[in-house]
Design a protein around this motif. Structure first.
Motif, PDB file in Angstrom:
ATOM      1  N   LEU A 144     -12.832   1.731  -7.713  1.00 48.87           N
ATOM      2  CA  LEU A 144     -12.117   1.720  -6.438  1.00 48.87           C
ATOM      3  C   LEU A 144     -13.105   1.643  -5.272  1.00 48.87           C
ATOM      4  CD1 LEU A 144      -9.332   1.778  -5.182  1.00 48.87           C
ATOM      5  CD2 LEU A 144      -9.370   4.274  -5.304  1.00 48.87           C
TER       6      LEU A 144
ATOM      7  N   ALA B  49      -7.011   5.556  -0.169  1.00 48.52           N
ATOM      8  CA  ALA B  49      -6.815   5.721  -1.604  1.00 48.52           C
ATOM      9  C   ALA B  49      -8.107   6.145  -2.279  1.00 48.52           C
ATOM     10  CB  ALA B  49      -6.294   4.425  -2.213  1.00 48.52           C
TER      11      ALA B  49
ATOM     12  N   ALA C 123      -4.259   1.672  -8.694  1.00 43.28           N
ATOM     13  CA  ALA C 123      -4.597   1.377  -7.304  1.00 43.28           C
ATOM     14  C   ALA C 123      -5.656   0.287  -7.239  1.00 43.28           C
ATOM     15  CB  ALA C 123      -5.092   2.648  -6.605  1.00 43.28           C
TER      16      ALA C 123
ATOM     17  N   ALA D 215      -2.376   8.050  -4.623  1.00 43.19           N
ATOM     18  CA  ALA D 215      -3.771   8.335  -4.275  1.00 43.19           C
ATOM     19  C   ALA D 215      -3.925   8.596  -2.788  1.00 43.19           C
ATOM     20  CB  ALA D 215      -4.672   7.170  -4.715  1.00 43.19           C
ATOM     21  N   THR D 216      -3.236   7.789  -1.962  1.00 47.84           N
ATOM     22  CA  THR D 216      -3.357   7.950  -0.516  1.00 47.84           C
ATOM     23  C   THR D 216      -2.822   9.307  -0.056  1.00 47.84           C
ATOM     24  OG1 THR D 216      -3.111   5.570  -0.282  1.00 47.84           O
ATOM     25  CG2 THR D 216      -2.778   6.884   1.701  1.00 47.84           C
TER      26      THR D 216
ATOM     27  N   ALA E 154      -6.857   1.180   1.890  1.00 42.12           N
ATOM     28  CA  ALA E 154      -7.551   1.275   0.607  1.00 42.12           C
ATOM     29  C   ALA E 154      -8.622   2.358   0.645  1.00 42.12           C
ATOM     30  CB  ALA E 154      -8.171  -0.069   0.247  1.00 42.12           C
TER      31      ALA E 154
ATOM     32  N   MET F 191       0.802  -1.215   0.000  1.00 45.09           N
ATOM     33  CA  MET F 191       0.000   0.000   0.000  1.00 45.09           C
ATOM     34  C   MET F 191       0.839   1.271   0.000  1.00 45.09           C
ATOM     35  SD  MET F 191      -3.091  -0.653  -0.434  1.00 45.09           S
ATOM     36  CE  MET F 191      -3.645   1.032  -0.187  1.00 45.09           C
TER      37      MET F 191
ATOM     38  N   ALA G 247      -0.738   3.497  -5.511  1.00 43.69           N
ATOM     39  CA  ALA G 247      -1.583   3.565  -4.325  1.00 43.69           C
ATOM     40  C   ALA G 247      -1.109   4.669  -3.391  1.00 43.69           C
ATOM     41  CB  ALA G 247      -1.580   2.223  -3.600  1.00 43.69           C
TER      42      ALA G 247
ATOM     43  N   GLN H  39      -3.946  -3.086  -8.000  1.00 40.78           N
ATOM     44  CA  GLN H  39      -3.099  -3.569  -6.913  1.00 40.78           C
ATOM     45  C   GLN H  39      -3.935  -4.107  -5.756  1.00 40.78           C
ATOM     46  OE1 GLN H  39       0.334  -1.156  -5.760  1.00 40.78           O
ATOM     47  NE2 GLN H  39       0.012   0.085  -7.584  1.00 40.78           N
TER      48      GLN H  39
END
Length: 412
Positions: free
Chosen positions: A202, A174, A151, A125-126, A171, A117, A122, A154
């Protein structure tokens, strides 16, 4: 010297108290429930919950409440509402589930999850988490679209192998980053469509992680979010996916009529997508709901339709997210339907077929099929074989993080 109770009490949430205004706690709770219904959420807010919010006892609400408060007070962040960052409240689980043999492997798999992560798209995005107030790029383009879609890939890859426990919180971060890209950046129409598609997928992936790890209300919220995104973007393929997962969740939650309705709605939309395999999976979702309702004849017809459609073979139009749906999954879902109908013999036969066909690298599904087989062997009176199969499933658990499967084995 021990601290006094007053020094350890959480600070009062004056922001929520100020937003309540002249309304009584009960009136404010009613407003929260009304706002939840407006966005398809279900929360059981009452005056006592409002009191816990204002006292600071609830430092950070769950995701369903967070969405409701964002709807009620647009433009305000969780920090503006007086809440602490989620990661500061919940922390990371550091102990294994109750079974002692699992402890030696938990830290290893947790390290793998952290590496997964925190690397690549990812992490991109996070980094856009609203709680961190990170600045989204002024304009989004192809790189941002690719990051969101990567993302999704993954997360699905890791979930396929191990299950959803321990991955959900990261997640979900993200996911918030993806929606921030969609909502807070300027972009072309094509980029907007790509971001919407990626954010919706997502949301479904995060919803599935919630489902697999036993967070059913959160899963329902994420699926509703994906469905709304699909409708606003005019994306029928995404809408079908959201309905498909909603049906599965409803079945597991005991809302069997909802499971049937969602599966039927998905089938209507999927007829023009050119994928017989997709229609086969949706027929199985419908069969699962019908089995829960005890409608044997209609369930049998749906199962027969699923087999016929599956026999048409794969096609270029098959969605990428359906990579899990092969002969093993077909047999596994059929086993669950027969089990719900009270036919353990037929269920055990289908589950045995699923176990034989399943790729052993996909640990979660293999353990799931073995658990289903063991349960139905037990119900059919084959106690010794059931114990043997259950033992095989249990040996897979050290590399598995799925509350659903753990619960099945514990029940057995």
């Amino acid at each position: 010297m021990l601290p006094s109770p007053a020094s350890t009490a959480p600070p009062a949430n004056t922001a929520i108290r100020r937003l309540r205004g002249d309304r009584s706690p009960a009136e404010f709770a009613a407003a929260v429930r009304r706002a939840a219904r407006e966005i398809g959420e279900q929360v059981s807010c009452d005056a006592r919950y409002v009191g816990r919010l204002e006292s600071g006892e609830i430092r950070c609400p769950n995701y369903a409440y967070e969405r409701v408060f964002r709807h009620m007070f647009p433009g305000l962040t969780p920090a503006d509402l007086g809440f602490a960052p989620r990661q500061a409240v919940r922390g990371r689980r550091t102990t294994a589930p109750p079974a002692a043999p699992l402890e030696p492997t938990y830290e290893e798999s947790d390290v793998q999850r952290r590496a997964f992560m925190t690397g690549g798209p990812a992490a991109f995005a996070t980094a856009l988490l609203p709680q961190q107030r990170a600045a989204a790029p002024a304009r989004a383009g192809a790189a941002e679209v690719a990051a969101v879609h990567d993302a999704v890939r993954q997360i699905r890859l890791h979930d396929d192998r191990h299950g959803g426990d321990g991955l959900y919180t990261q997640a979900a971060g993200a996911l918030r980053g993806a929606y921030r890209l969609l909502d807070d950046t300027s972009h072309s129409a094509a980029t907007g469509a790509g971001l919407a598609s990626g954010a919706g997928e997502l949301a479904i992936s995060v919803g599935w992680l919630a489902h697999d790890s036993g967070r059913l209300p959160e899963a329902r919220s994420h699926y509703a979010e994906a469905l709304a995104t699909a409708r606003m973007a005019g994306d029928p393929a995404l809408e079908v996916h959201a309905f498909c997962n909603t049906s599965f969740l409803a079945r597991d939650a005991g809302r069997h009529r909802e499971a049937v309705r969602a599966a039927q709605a998905a089938q209507v939309l999927a007829r023009d997508l050119g994928s017989a395999r997709l229609l086969s999976l949706l027929a199985l979702r419908e069969a699962g709901g019908l089995a829960g309702l005890g409608e044997r004849r209609r369930c049998e017809l749906a199962l027969a339709r699923a087999h016929t459609l599956f026999g048409h073979g794969a096609a270029d139009a098959d969605p990428g997210w359906m990579s899990f749906f092969g002969e093993a999954e077909l047999a596994g879902l059929e086993a669950q339907a027969w089990s719900a109908l009270g036919r353990p013999g037929r269920a055990a036969g289908a589950a045995r077929h699923a176990v034989l066909l399943q790729d052993p690298h996909f640990v979660r599904n293999l353990a799931l099929y073995q658990a289903e087989l063991a349960i139905n062997l037990h119900r059919a009176g084959s106690r010794a074989e059931a114990a043997s199969v259950a033992g095989s499933a249990r040996r897979l658990l050290p590399t598995l993080r799925s509350t659903r499967v753990h619960t099945m084995l514990t029940t057995l």
